[in-house]
Design an enzyme around this catalytic site. Structure first.
Site, PDB file in Angstrom:
ATOM      1  N   ILE A  18     -33.498  -9.118  -7.527  1.00  0.00           N
ATOM      2  CA  ILE A  18     -33.788 -10.302  -8.348  1.00  0.00           C
ATOM      3  C   ILE A  18     -33.053 -10.237  -9.692  1.00  0.00           C
ATOM      4  O   ILE A  18     -33.013  -9.170 -10.311  1.00  0.00           O
ATOM      5  CB  ILE A  18     -35.324 -10.364  -8.591  1.00  0.00           C
ATOM      6  CG1 ILE A  18     -36.094 -10.311  -7.257  1.00  0.00           C
ATOM      7  CG2 ILE A  18     -35.716 -11.576  -9.425  1.00  0.00           C
ATOM      8  CD1 ILE A  18     -35.748 -11.408  -6.283  1.00  0.00           C
ATOM      9  N   TRP A  55     -32.401 -11.705 -13.793  1.00  0.00           N
ATOM     10  CA  TRP A  55     -33.284 -11.859 -14.969  1.00  0.00           C
ATOM     11  C   TRP A  55     -33.317 -13.290 -15.510  1.00  0.00           C
ATOM     12  O   TRP A  55     -34.039 -13.559 -16.455  1.00  0.00           O
ATOM     13  CB  TRP A  55     -32.823 -10.901 -16.075  1.00  0.00           C
ATOM     14  CG  TRP A  55     -31.321 -10.807 -16.173  1.00  0.00           C
ATOM     15  CD1 TRP A  55     -30.534  -9.800 -15.682  1.00  0.00           C
ATOM     16  CD2 TRP A  55     -30.423 -11.765 -16.738  1.00  0.00           C
ATOM     17  NE1 TRP A  55     -29.205 -10.077 -15.911  1.00  0.00           N
ATOM     18  CE2 TRP A  55     -29.111 -11.281 -16.566  1.00  0.00           C
ATOM     19  CE3 TRP A  55     -30.590 -12.990 -17.396  1.00  0.00           C
ATOM     20  CZ2 TRP A  55     -27.981 -11.974 -17.013  1.00  0.00           C
ATOM     21  CZ3 TRP A  55     -29.472 -13.683 -17.836  1.00  0.00           C
ATOM     22  CH2 TRP A  55     -28.184 -13.162 -17.636  1.00  0.00           C
ATOM     23  N   LYS A  94     -37.113  -5.881  -5.777  1.00  0.00           N
ATOM     24  CA  LYS A  94     -36.606  -5.058  -6.888  1.00  0.00           C
ATOM     25  C   LYS A  94     -36.380  -6.009  -8.047  1.00  0.00           C
ATOM     26  O   LYS A  94     -35.465  -6.821  -8.038  1.00  0.00           O
ATOM     27  CB  LYS A  94     -35.301  -4.365  -6.484  1.00  0.00           C
ATOM     28  CG  LYS A  94     -35.030  -3.046  -7.196  1.00  0.00           C
ATOM     29  CD  LYS A  94     -34.753  -3.168  -8.676  1.00  0.00           C
ATOM     30  CE  LYS A  94     -33.342  -3.617  -8.984  1.00  0.00           C
ATOM     31  NZ  LYS A  94     -33.156  -3.841 -10.457  1.00  0.00           N
ATOM     32  N   GLU A 105     -26.091 -14.957  -3.533  1.00  0.00           N
ATOM     33  CA  GLU A 105     -25.992 -16.128  -4.414  1.00  0.00           C
ATOM     34  C   GLU A 105     -25.422 -15.626  -5.727  1.00  0.00           C
ATOM     35  O   GLU A 105     -26.108 -14.950  -6.485  1.00  0.00           O
ATOM     36  CB  GLU A 105     -27.403 -16.725  -4.550  1.00  0.00           C
ATOM     37  CG  GLU A 105     -27.368 -18.190  -4.849  1.00  0.00           C
ATOM     38  CD  GLU A 105     -27.467 -18.425  -6.317  1.00  0.00           C
ATOM     39  OE1 GLU A 105     -26.397 -18.365  -6.974  1.00  0.00           O
ATOM     40  OE2 GLU A 105     -28.572 -18.627  -6.803  1.00  0.00           O
ATOM     41  N   CYS A 149     -27.205 -20.293 -12.556  1.00  0.00           N
ATOM     42  CA  CYS A 149     -26.033 -20.115 -11.696  1.00  0.00           C
ATOM     43  C   CYS A 149     -25.323 -21.437 -11.449  1.00  0.00           C
ATOM     44  O   CYS A 149     -24.116 -21.488 -11.334  1.00  0.00           O
ATOM     45  CB  CYS A 149     -26.442 -19.452 -10.397  1.00  0.00           C
ATOM     46  SG  CYS A 149     -27.938 -20.122  -9.708  1.00  0.00           S
ATOM     47  N   GLU A 182     -17.538 -17.131 -15.443  1.00  0.00           N
ATOM     48  CA  GLU A 182     -18.891 -17.586 -15.742  1.00  0.00           C
ATOM     49  C   GLU A 182     -19.308 -17.046 -17.115  1.00  0.00           C
ATOM     50  O   GLU A 182     -19.283 -15.845 -17.342  1.00  0.00           O
ATOM     51  CB  GLU A 182     -19.826 -17.035 -14.651  1.00  0.00           C
ATOM     52  CG  GLU A 182     -21.229 -17.556 -14.722  1.00  0.00           C
ATOM     53  CD  GLU A 182     -22.060 -17.146 -13.497  1.00  0.00           C
ATOM     54  OE1 GLU A 182     -22.041 -15.973 -13.117  1.00  0.00           O
ATOM     55  OE2 GLU A 182     -22.733 -18.034 -12.937  1.00  0.00           O
TER      56      GLU A 182
HETATM   57  P1  NAI Z   1     -26.239  -7.978 -11.921  1.00  0.00           P
HETATM   58  O1  NAI Z   1     -25.687  -8.758 -10.795  1.00  0.00           O
HETATM   59  O2  NAI Z   1     -25.702  -6.588 -12.124  1.00  0.00           O
HETATM   60  O3  NAI Z   1     -27.845  -7.833 -11.777  1.00  0.00           O
HETATM   61  C1  NAI Z   1     -28.628  -8.566 -10.882  1.00  0.00           C
HETATM   62  C2  NAI Z   1     -29.603  -7.642 -10.165  1.00  0.00           C
HETATM   63  O4  NAI Z   1     -28.870  -6.682  -9.399  1.00  0.00           O
HETATM   64  C3  NAI Z   1     -30.527  -6.812 -11.064  1.00  0.00           C
HETATM   65  O5  NAI Z   1     -31.806  -6.708 -10.471  1.00  0.00           O
HETATM   66  C4  NAI Z   1     -29.858  -5.454 -11.057  1.00  0.00           C
HETATM   67  O6  NAI Z   1     -30.760  -4.381 -11.325  1.00  0.00           O
HETATM   68  C5  NAI Z   1     -29.361  -5.368  -9.643  1.00  0.00           C
HETATM   69  N1  NAI Z   1     -28.287  -4.397  -9.418  1.00  0.00           N
HETATM   70  C6  NAI Z   1     -27.333  -3.972 -10.302  1.00  0.00           C
HETATM   71  N2  NAI Z   1     -26.507  -3.082  -9.706  1.00  0.00           N
HETATM   72  C7  NAI Z   1     -26.942  -2.935  -8.422  1.00  0.00           C
HETATM   73  C8  NAI Z   1     -26.487  -2.165  -7.306  1.00  0.00           C
HETATM   74  N3  NAI Z   1     -25.425  -1.337  -7.390  1.00  0.00           N
HETATM   75  N4  NAI Z   1     -27.152  -2.280  -6.140  1.00  0.00           N
HETATM   76  C9  NAI Z   1     -28.218  -3.111  -6.023  1.00  0.00           C
HETATM   77  N5  NAI Z   1     -28.686  -3.850  -7.052  1.00  0.00           N
HETATM   78  C10 NAI Z   1     -28.061  -3.770  -8.241  1.00  0.00           C
HETATM   79  O7  NAI Z   1     -26.038  -8.869 -13.213  1.00  0.00           O
HETATM   80  P2  NAI Z   1     -25.968  -8.494 -14.776  1.00  0.00           P
HETATM   81  O8  NAI Z   1     -25.046  -7.328 -14.975  1.00  0.00           O
HETATM   82  O9  NAI Z   1     -27.329  -8.371 -15.296  1.00  0.00           O
HETATM   83  O10 NAI Z   1     -25.287  -9.819 -15.400  1.00  0.00           O
HETATM   84  C11 NAI Z   1     -23.879  -9.951 -15.506  1.00  0.00           C
HETATM   85  C12 NAI Z   1     -23.419 -11.342 -15.141  1.00  0.00           C
HETATM   86  O11 NAI Z   1     -23.814 -11.655 -13.812  1.00  0.00           O
HETATM   87  C13 NAI Z   1     -23.989 -12.489 -15.957  1.00  0.00           C
HETATM   88  O12 NAI Z   1     -23.306 -12.672 -17.164  1.00  0.00           O
HETATM   89  C14 NAI Z   1     -23.794 -13.650 -15.031  1.00  0.00           C
HETATM   90  O13 NAI Z   1     -22.481 -14.146 -15.131  1.00  0.00           O
HETATM   91  C15 NAI Z   1     -24.000 -13.042 -13.663  1.00  0.00           C
HETATM   92  N6  NAI Z   1     -25.368 -13.303 -13.175  1.00  0.00           N
HETATM   93  C16 NAI Z   1     -25.544 -14.371 -12.353  1.00  0.00           C
HETATM   94  C17 NAI Z   1     -26.807 -14.713 -11.920  1.00  0.00           C
HETATM   95  C18 NAI Z   1     -26.993 -15.888 -11.028  1.00  0.00           C
HETATM   96  O14 NAI Z   1     -28.047 -16.496 -11.042  1.00  0.00           O
HETATM   97  N7  NAI Z   1     -26.045 -16.221 -10.184  1.00  0.00           N
HETATM   98  C19 NAI Z   1     -27.992 -13.959 -12.346  1.00  0.00           C
HETATM   99  C20 NAI Z   1     -27.696 -12.821 -13.162  1.00  0.00           C
HETATM  100  C21 NAI Z   1     -26.421 -12.534 -13.567  1.00  0.00           C
END
Ligand code: NAI
Ligand code: MG
Length: 483
Positions: A151, A153, A177, A252, A286, A386
């Site tokens: 999930i 944030w 998670k 997504e 997103c 983004e």
């Molecule tokens: P992220 O994609 O790293 O985090 C999202 C989730 O993935 C969190 O729960 C995190 O703990 C988990 N995660 C991180 N590394 C993982 C791994 N190796 N294996 C499994 N799960 C893992 O995103 P982050 O770094 O917080 O944000 C960076 C950018 O991502 C943002 O600036 C935005 O552009 C994009 N983003 C897009 C979202 C959307 O709704 N499409 C939501 C969040 C971030």
């Protein structure tokens, strides 16, 4: 001020437990204050959660239920959420940074998923296939078993609701998670599962670092299906880990979505699309309207209107302003805010103009001014990456074909929009734009009922709508030779 406990735990096999990786501080990005601490799961916590979910699945307690009964449990989870909406909205506002009224929309939106899917539990029907005399053939849809929900944030409750509701409706068990910046409101899943009478272990919720607990979950050999929402880089890692176990994913991964605004568009109405399309949730959406591609004849007018909308918003800590008004909260963290500031500075270096905003607020908290950037051209970084913040880029076009081409000039393809009174133009755009959902004359038109997901690097698979139910089942064909 919400009263947080000093410490919150993970929920594994029906018990609230500490984390093998210790604790993490949870902060309010609207003030910078530390709110509480949360248990941090390690790989062995993940394994215990998966084993609990596996045990429940294999016991048949969910899969052998008459579907209407399972649907009632799913709807009861939604009712628990509605019954406690104010409490969770206050916590969500403080741990995530969004205004209280936005947090209430999210919590109620989460409940809506349980209503929508719970109502459909008994509609997941197979078919009968004619094979000629002497045979009976039919299909049944069986759940995968343990499903993993990783999930983000930005909408920590609603994003989990979206997949958990559909997965439970179809008889799967759950390991969530949560995102390490926003873990506290995720306790809602443990409490909702208990309120609905689900067996212990059917729903497990843990907070942990992505590289540790997230990676352990995505690659766990007993997980049978994975849902991920977040960045492209992390989504790719999750899919690789799942692929090693030959496990399907729904990914997504965000976007760089564009509204095409033609010369005949109703700009009075479009002001509302700007308000919501880029400033709702401080742009951390997103499917945000992060690019506007406007006909050159109306560019100046559109930029002036966008600047006025941006400047009309009050920005501040959400929980301090419970009134329902046009305001915007903080971003989720200073790192995310500073990342957005870096992209704005880069746009200026590449020749774009900051029409309004572009600065951090000079108060504690992760605030960014509502920002409009004009004179953006398609190859600038700000037009490709983004931002995930309250930052709208304005580009212009001369003819329809160019508009479509600019719209499709990123690696993403989550949503797209076209604004015009001309039905021919609108329908040509709906065909030309490469994206999973197209909005005509209203950004964010649609709802829980409409399938949602990406083309290109925005991901694959669809959430929401009836289509999403089929993420969580596999077809079994039964062919019978009559004796
Ligand atoms: P992220 O994609 O790293 O985090 C999202 C989730 O993935 C969190 O729960 C995190 O703990 C988990 N995660 C991180 N590394 C993982 C791994 N190796 N294996 C499994 N799960 C893992 O995103 P982050 O770094 O917080 O944000 C960076 C950018 O991502 C943002 O600036 C935005 O552009 C994009 N983003 C897009 C979202 C959307 O709704 N499409 C939501 C969040 C971030
Ligand atoms: Mg926080």
């Amino acid at each position: 001020m919400t009263r947080f406990n000093d410490y919150y735990k993970n929920y594994i096999d029906g018990a609230w437990v500490d984390g093998g990786a210790g604790r993490i501080e949870v902060t309010n990005p609207g003030t910078g204050a530390v709110l509480t601490e949360h248990a941090l799961a390690n790989a062995s916590d993940v394994d215990r959660a998966v084993q609990a979910a596996k045990r429940v699945h294999e016991s048949g307690v969910l899969t052998t239920l008459r579907p209407v009964e399972r649907g009632r449990m799913v709807k009861a989870m939604g009712q628990y959420i509605l019954d406690n909406d104010q409490m969770y909205a206050e916590m969500l506002s403080e741990e995530q940074g969004k205004p209280l009224w936005e947090a209430l929309i999210e919590i109620r939106g989460a409940a809506r998923y349980f209503e929508y899917y719970g109502n459909q539990a008994e509609t997941v029907e197979g078919k009968s296939i004619p094979l000629g005399d002497g045979y009976i053939d039919y299909t049944v849809y069986e759940p995968y078993g343990v499903t993993a929900h990783i999930i983000p944030w930005n909408y920590p409750v609603e994003m989990a609701a979206r997949s958990v509701s559909a997965a439970l409706t179809t008889g799967n068990t759950i390991v969530v998670k949560s995102a390490e910046m926003t873990p506290v409101t995720s306790m809602i899943w443990g409490h909702a599962a208990e309120a609905a009478g689900l067996p212990k272990g059917a729903v497990n919720v843990l907070c942990g670092y992505g590289h540790e607990a997230g990676a352990a979950l995505a690659g766990h050999p007993d997980v049978r299906q994975v849902v991920f929402t977040g960045s492209v880089a992390t989504g790719t890692r999750v899919a690789e880990a799942a692929a090693k176990n030959v496990v399907p994913c729904v990914l997504e991964l965000g976007g760089k979505s564009a509204a095409i605004v033609h010369d005949d568009a109703d700009l009075d109405a479009f002001e509302r699309d700007i308000r919501w399309g880029i400033f709702f949730n401080a742009g951390q959406v997103c499917s945000a309207m992060s690019r506007v591609i406007v006909h050159e004849s109306r560019k100046n007018e559109l930029v002036d209107r966008a600047v006025a909308i941006a400047q009309s918003l009050s920005v501040g800590p959400g929980i301090d302003r419970p009134e329902f008004g046009a305001n915007m909260g903080s971003m989720v963290s200073e790192q995310q805010r500073d990342r957005a500031l870096g992209l704005i500075a880069g746009a200026v270096d590449q020749g774009a103009t900051v029409a309004t905003g572009g600065h951090a607020l000079n108060i504690p908290g992760a605030f960014l001014e509502p920002t409009i950037i004009s004179d953006v051209t398609p190859h600038m970084t700000i037009a490709q990456e983004e931002v995930f913040g309250p930052v709208m880029s304005v580009l212009s076009f001369k003819d329809e074909e160019e508009a479509h081409q600019i719209s499709n000039s990123t690696e993403f393809g989550l949503v797209g929009g076209v604004f015009t009174k001309d039905l021919g133009r609108a329908t040509r755009a709906t065909r030309a734009i490469r994206a999973g959902q197209i909005f005509v004359n209203e950004w964010y038109a649609g709802g829980v009922e409409t399938p949602f997901g990406g083309f290109g690097k925005s991901g694959y698979g669809r959430e929401k709508g009836r289509e999403a139910l089929w993420n969580y089942v596999q077809t079994k064909n039964v062919a019978i030779k009559m004796s």
